[in-house]
Design a protein around this motif. Sequence first.
Motif, PDB file in Angstrom:
ATOM      1  N   LYS A 261      10.241   4.595  -1.552  1.00 31.86           N
ATOM      2  CA  LYS A 261       9.856   4.755  -2.942  1.00 31.86           C
ATOM      3  C   LYS A 261       8.387   4.350  -3.058  1.00 31.86           C
ATOM      4  CE  LYS A 261      11.738   3.779  -7.538  1.00 31.86           C
ATOM      5  NZ  LYS A 261      12.800   3.034  -8.259  1.00 31.86           N
ATOM      6  N   TYR A 262       7.595   5.203  -3.681  1.00 31.99           N
ATOM      7  CA  TYR A 262       6.157   4.977  -3.752  1.00 31.99           C
ATOM      8  C   TYR A 262       5.706   4.812  -5.205  1.00 31.99           C
ATOM      9  CZ  TYR A 262       6.017   6.633   1.072  1.00 31.99           C
ATOM     10  OH  TYR A 262       6.217   6.780   2.412  1.00 31.99           O
ATOM     11  N   LEU A 263       4.699   3.989  -5.351  1.00 29.19           N
ATOM     12  CA  LEU A 263       4.011   3.839  -6.634  1.00 29.19           C
ATOM     13  C   LEU A 263       2.547   4.171  -6.380  1.00 29.19           C
ATOM     14  CD1 LEU A 263       3.872   2.868  -9.588  1.00 29.19           C
ATOM     15  CD2 LEU A 263       3.623   0.549  -8.738  1.00 29.19           C
ATOM     16  N   GLY A 275     -10.739   6.862  -6.170  1.00 33.40           N
ATOM     17  CA  GLY A 275      -9.711   6.879  -5.139  1.00 33.40           C
ATOM     18  C   GLY A 275      -8.366   6.565  -5.760  1.00 33.40           C
ATOM     19  N   PHE A 276      -7.444   6.062  -4.958  1.00 29.21           N
ATOM     20  CA  PHE A 276      -6.128   5.712  -5.487  1.00 29.21           C
ATOM     21  C   PHE A 276      -5.490   4.639  -4.610  1.00 29.21           C
ATOM     22  CE2 PHE A 276      -5.477   9.135  -2.488  1.00 29.21           C
ATOM     23  CZ  PHE A 276      -4.339   8.767  -1.775  1.00 29.21           C
ATOM     24  N   ILE A 277      -4.529   3.935  -5.196  1.00 31.08           N
ATOM     25  CA  ILE A 277      -3.747   2.927  -4.477  1.00 31.08           C
ATOM     26  C   ILE A 277      -2.314   3.423  -4.369  1.00 31.08           C
ATOM     27  CG2 ILE A 277      -2.767   0.596  -4.576  1.00 31.08           C
ATOM     28  CD1 ILE A 277      -5.326  -0.393  -5.742  1.00 31.08           C
ATOM     29  N   GLN A 278      -1.760   3.373  -3.163  1.00 33.52           N
ATOM     30  CA  GLN A 278      -0.374   3.759  -2.938  1.00 33.52           C
ATOM     31  C   GLN A 278       0.392   2.533  -2.458  1.00 33.52           C
ATOM     32  OE1 GLN A 278       0.442   7.533  -0.941  1.00 33.52           O
ATOM     33  NE2 GLN A 278       2.010   6.519   0.290  1.00 33.52           N
ATOM     34  N   LEU A 279       1.500   2.215  -3.129  1.00 33.05           N
ATOM     35  CA  LEU A 279       2.307   1.048  -2.799  1.00 33.05           C
ATOM     36  C   LEU A 279       3.723   1.491  -2.451  1.00 33.05           C
ATOM     37  CD1 LEU A 279       1.219  -1.229  -5.791  1.00 33.05           C
ATOM     38  CD2 LEU A 279       0.221  -1.179  -3.503  1.00 33.05           C
ATOM     39  N   SER A 280       4.279   0.964  -1.386  1.00 34.82           N
ATOM     40  CA  SER A 280       5.679   1.195  -1.031  1.00 34.82           C
ATOM     41  C   SER A 280       6.510   0.074  -1.642  1.00 34.82           C
ATOM     42  CB  SER A 280       5.858   1.200   0.486  1.00 34.82           C
ATOM     43  OG  SER A 280       5.098   2.236   1.071  1.00 34.82           O
TER      44      SER A 280
END
Length: 553
Positions: A261-263, A275-280
Amino acid sequence: MVTENPLQGDNLNYLKPGNKYKGTDISTVATSFEEIIDKSPMIVFFWEGDQRAKTNYVSERVTIFGYKPEDFLEGRMTYNELIHPEDRSFVHNEFENFRKNSSKQFTCEYRVIDSSGSIKWISEITFPTRCDDNLEYHGILLDVTERKISERTILEKERDISILYSASALASESLDVDDLLDEMLMEMGDLLDITAGGVYIINPEEKEAVLRAYIGPEGEYPESIHYSAVENMFDNSASSPSGPLVAEDTFHYQGQMQRKKYLLFRLHSREKIMGFIQLSIPLNHEVSEKSLQVLEHVGKHIGIAIENAQLFEMTQRAYEDLKNLDKLKSEFLANLTHELKTPLISIKGFSDLLDKERLGELNEDQKKANMAVVRNADRLKRLIDSLLYMSMEKEGKYQYHFEEVDVGEIITDAMDKMEVHIEGKDVDIGIDIQNKSSLIYGDRDRLTNVFLNILDNASKFTQGSGKIKITLKEEEEYIHIRIKDNGIGIPKEKLPRIFDMFYQIDGSTTRIYNGVGMGLHICKKVIDIHNGSIWAKSMEGLGTTVHVKLPKT
């Protein structure tokens, strides 16, 4: 006299028809207590056995969980089945500890599941009670779901505030992009219970997003993500997602299929996507709408910080380039002055020989021409010395030679050297020294050049019949020198800048007066080195007075 409660401990045997409690049939009292219990917000359970497997009594209030008292009394439902599966082990262990320690009271908060499958929180208080030689447990349950929801809301708000504060603090403190991103990921890891996280910075020229910071298992996130101009989700178009996204994905990792599951949320800086931040995050982790809004604000803070850090890096690179250029310029000036000095020595040497007629007698025209050569050679030497001084001073290599000197002698020496420059001009230089000796601690050569520069300026800007008057006066702690001329003066708006490097009052290409604007700047630097002060007062058309103060020995 203390009367025991007939519903407490061994007195439960007292609850038999026909017995009296303060003149009232005990069955009537029990009925009254039961009505009170049923109307209260609490649920009462009487259990038998160490595992609380059998229910002997449960109040009518249990219907708030969607069950009837008969469900427990007739064995269709056990109390353990009411407890949330994830909390059963915890409650069992806590109850066992209570029993083994022979504590008087068991207190615990945990979740239960009602008949509809909804989760509720209860607070339990249970007492051990002896009844007909059997051990029972009398428990009081209170629904605390609303309090738990409020506590969770407060914790979420505190967490959101903490995330925002951390983002703001890091954004304002750090100008190093990598340090900023690493710190931010660690903060989010602590606050959001993430299993992995990465920060991607967009490179629009290469049309890719590059992984700049990462925490988590090795190789879970790609080093870069390429995208096309058409399918660019970071272009601020109306069709691109504006806020944070929550998504699930199935992927192949270390020989197994896994779900994650990603945020994901973007990093904004004004109207630009940095840019962007991707969190699991865990699959069962729910992200509230408020948390998504907080992350959107965090993205703006970090985006602005990234842009500021990038601008700082660009500024640093530009500064380093300027330093290198400045170093090249200094080296060029040093080499130039050396190359100019070599032929100048010959020019000055031969012109001196001609002036003294060592190479033959000169007529008047030849003498005037040779005097012009001598005058301009001396001016060129002073210019070269100034360039060399500025180059060495800037690099901290110039060596001053301080000694006890007489200011009057230095000024007189400067006047003697000025003779060649005012040859043929109607300029009179006078001096008024009020004291026989005016001693200071200074560098004779550099101070001589200071007064020579001031006199040269005064002479240069004096037209027609010119007068330059020098006065030297001792004050309390200083020697005050005034050099006054009756020249063209300095415009009021230009007076504050006359000591600036390369500043010229007339900087036009058609200017009448020569010079490169270094003389007065060097004068101020030398006077500052001597812990003195220099300033000028002037009125346009009426002349200028330059003041110099030097500390006495």
